[in-house]
Motif scaffolding. Sequence first.
Motif, PDB file in Angstrom:
ATOM      1  N   THR A  36       0.862  -1.175   0.000  1.00  0.00           N
ATOM      2  CA  THR A  36       0.000   0.000   0.000  1.00  0.00           C
ATOM      3  C   THR A  36       0.902   1.230   0.000  1.00  0.00           C
ATOM      4  O   THR A  36       1.985   1.226   0.595  1.00  0.00           O
ATOM      5  CB  THR A  36      -0.904   0.026   1.245  1.00  0.00           C
ATOM      6  N   ALA A  37       0.459   2.259  -0.690  1.00  0.00           N
ATOM      7  CA  ALA A  37       1.263   3.479  -0.791  1.00  0.00           C
ATOM      8  C   ALA A  37       0.338   4.674  -0.927  1.00  0.00           C
ATOM      9  O   ALA A  37      -0.508   4.705  -1.837  1.00  0.00           O
ATOM     10  CB  ALA A  37       2.223   3.400  -1.970  1.00  0.00           C
ATOM     11  N   LYS A  38       0.495   5.640  -0.046  1.00  0.00           N
ATOM     12  CA  LYS A  38      -0.300   6.856  -0.118  1.00  0.00           C
ATOM     13  C   LYS A  38       0.322   7.831  -1.111  1.00  0.00           C
ATOM     14  O   LYS A  38       1.531   7.836  -1.316  1.00  0.00           O
ATOM     15  CB  LYS A  38      -0.399   7.514   1.257  1.00  0.00           C
ATOM     16  N   GLY A  39      -0.514   8.638  -1.727  1.00  0.00           N
ATOM     17  CA  GLY A  39      -0.031   9.667  -2.642  1.00  0.00           C
ATOM     18  C   GLY A  39       0.050   9.243  -4.090  1.00  0.00           C
ATOM     19  O   GLY A  39       0.390  10.056  -4.947  1.00  0.00           O
ATOM     20  N   LEU A  40      -0.273   7.988  -4.395  1.00  0.00           N
ATOM     21  CA  LEU A  40      -0.269   7.553  -5.799  1.00  0.00           C
ATOM     22  C   LEU A  40      -1.543   8.029  -6.488  1.00  0.00           C
ATOM     23  O   LEU A  40      -2.616   8.052  -5.884  1.00  0.00           O
ATOM     24  CB  LEU A  40      -0.192   6.026  -5.887  1.00  0.00           C
ATOM     25  N   PRO A  41      -1.450   8.367  -7.777  1.00  0.00           N
ATOM     26  CA  PRO A  41      -2.663   8.774  -8.492  1.00  0.00           C
ATOM     27  C   PRO A  41      -3.624   7.622  -8.717  1.00  0.00           C
ATOM     28  O   PRO A  41      -4.828   7.823  -8.844  1.00  0.00           O
ATOM     29  CB  PRO A  41      -2.120   9.323  -9.823  1.00  0.00           C
ATOM     30  N   SER A  42      -3.089   6.395  -8.768  1.00  0.00           N
ATOM     31  CA  SER A  42      -3.917   5.214  -8.988  1.00  0.00           C
ATOM     32  C   SER A  42      -3.105   3.987  -8.617  1.00  0.00           C
ATOM     33  O   SER A  42      -1.873   4.060  -8.496  1.00  0.00           O
ATOM     34  CB  SER A  42      -4.373   5.136 -10.455  1.00  0.00           C
ATOM     35  N   PRO A  43      -3.753   2.834  -8.449  1.00  0.00           N
ATOM     36  CA  PRO A  43      -2.991   1.599  -8.274  1.00  0.00           C
ATOM     37  C   PRO A  43      -2.105   1.356  -9.496  1.00  0.00           C
ATOM     38  O   PRO A  43      -2.401   1.818 -10.600  1.00  0.00           O
ATOM     39  CB  PRO A  43      -4.077   0.518  -8.155  1.00  0.00           C
ATOM     40  N   CYS A  44      -1.016   0.625  -9.304  1.00  0.00           N
ATOM     41  CA  CYS A  44      -0.119   0.386 -10.425  1.00  0.00           C
ATOM     42  C   CYS A  44       0.705  -0.872 -10.189  1.00  0.00           C
ATOM     43  O   CYS A  44       0.746  -1.416  -9.077  1.00  0.00           O
ATOM     44  CB  CYS A  44       0.811   1.580 -10.659  1.00  0.00           C
ATOM     45  N   LEU A  45       1.343  -1.310 -11.251  1.00  0.00           N
ATOM     46  CA  LEU A  45       2.321  -2.396 -11.210  1.00  0.00           C
ATOM     47  C   LEU A  45       3.643  -1.786 -11.639  1.00  0.00           C
ATOM     48  O   LEU A  45       3.729  -1.170 -12.698  1.00  0.00           O
ATOM     49  CB  LEU A  45       1.909  -3.520 -12.161  1.00  0.00           C
ATOM     50  N   PRO A 141      -8.096   8.879 -11.705  1.00  0.00           N
ATOM     51  CA  PRO A 141      -8.270  10.302 -11.417  1.00  0.00           C
ATOM     52  C   PRO A 141      -8.419  11.125 -12.689  1.00  0.00           C
ATOM     53  O   PRO A 141      -7.970  10.720 -13.757  1.00  0.00           O
ATOM     54  CB  PRO A 141      -6.972  10.675 -10.682  1.00  0.00           C
ATOM     55  N   VAL A 142      -9.045  12.270 -12.544  1.00  0.00           N
ATOM     56  CA  VAL A 142      -9.155  13.212 -13.652  1.00  0.00           C
ATOM     57  C   VAL A 142      -7.873  14.032 -13.719  1.00  0.00           C
ATOM     58  O   VAL A 142      -7.468  14.653 -12.738  1.00  0.00           O
ATOM     59  CB  VAL A 142     -10.372  14.142 -13.476  1.00  0.00           C
ATOM     60  N   LEU A 151       7.426   7.094 -17.884  1.00  0.00           N
ATOM     61  CA  LEU A 151       7.289   6.343 -16.647  1.00  0.00           C
ATOM     62  C   LEU A 151       6.896   4.914 -16.969  1.00  0.00           C
ATOM     63  O   LEU A 151       5.847   4.654 -17.559  1.00  0.00           O
ATOM     64  CB  LEU A 151       6.239   6.986 -15.743  1.00  0.00           C
ATOM     65  N   ALA A 152       7.739   3.962 -16.576  1.00  0.00           N
ATOM     66  CA  ALA A 152       7.518   2.547 -16.907  1.00  0.00           C
ATOM     67  C   ALA A 152       6.678   1.865 -15.840  1.00  0.00           C
ATOM     68  O   ALA A 152       7.048   0.827 -15.299  1.00  0.00           O
ATOM     69  CB  ALA A 152       8.856   1.835 -17.078  1.00  0.00           C
ATOM     70  N   ALA A 153       5.539   2.447 -15.517  1.00  0.00           N
ATOM     71  CA  ALA A 153       4.612   1.859 -14.551  1.00  0.00           C
ATOM     72  C   ALA A 153       3.246   1.764 -15.199  1.00  0.00           C
ATOM     73  O   ALA A 153       2.862   2.625 -16.000  1.00  0.00           O
ATOM     74  CB  ALA A 153       4.547   2.704 -13.282  1.00  0.00           C
ATOM     75  N   THR A 154       2.498   0.709 -14.866  1.00  0.00           N
ATOM     76  CA  THR A 154       1.184   0.509 -15.473  1.00  0.00           C
ATOM     77  C   THR A 154       0.113   1.241 -14.672  1.00  0.00           C
ATOM     78  O   THR A 154      -0.790   0.633 -14.111  1.00  0.00           O
ATOM     79  CB  THR A 154       0.849  -0.987 -15.543  1.00  0.00           C
ATOM     80  N   THR A 155       0.225   2.549 -14.589  1.00  0.00           N
ATOM     81  CA  THR A 155      -0.774   3.338 -13.877  1.00  0.00           C
ATOM     82  C   THR A 155      -2.050   3.433 -14.690  1.00  0.00           C
ATOM     83  O   THR A 155      -2.062   3.212 -15.901  1.00  0.00           O
ATOM     84  CB  THR A 155      -0.239   4.749 -13.594  1.00  0.00           C
TER      85      THR A 155
END
Length: 205
Positions: A36-45, A141-142, A151-155
């Motif tokens: 779990t991580a606070k401050g992320l715009p969305s879940p990601c891998l 998020p909007v 950014l190599a993350a699946t946001t």
Amino acid sequence: VLAGDILLLAINLRFYIRLRRRRQRAGSYRGRPVYTAKGLPSPCLFGLLRPAVYLTPAAMATDETLRHVLAHEITHARHRDPLWSALRCLCLVLYWFNPLVWLAAAASRTDCELACDEGALKRLGPGERIPYGQTLLHLIPVRHGPGSPLLAATTMTSTRSASGTGSPALRSTGRPGWPPWRRLWPWLGRCAPAPSPGAGRRTGP
């Protein structure tokens, strides 16, 4: 190219450091570490060698939401999407001057999310189509501008339009999204330098 490599490394290193500072281990799912991580715009891998799932507090609000998010991110892992994301970033660094490559990368990322939604729905079952789509719309998020293409993350930050209209999660029928390489490869073929008119023509002595 060197400047692009440095920028690519800096963006992903900064994101990783931010995750390391804010994350808390929540367990594992299907052999993948979950944080779990606070401050992320969305879940990601995120992660190239051993991708981990990062959840936002909103993703854990209900058991149904958590089930949908985990199915989504694990499908990204099964499709090896972190690798495809890294390859897209590399193409942008190498061909930063070509607008077709930027368009190809954006199209590939959209298809990546569509294919992920289709795979997640196969795992969840057809009865979860509408609830799954509602979960995505709630968690994405909007944004007033595009996220970082390096950014190599699946946001989920770039998929609101896809989830709202084109995603299989909100369609009763429809073909699945293309695998990322099928959308990226044709555009890269157009970007390759064409041979000169005299190439291969035998010249006289």
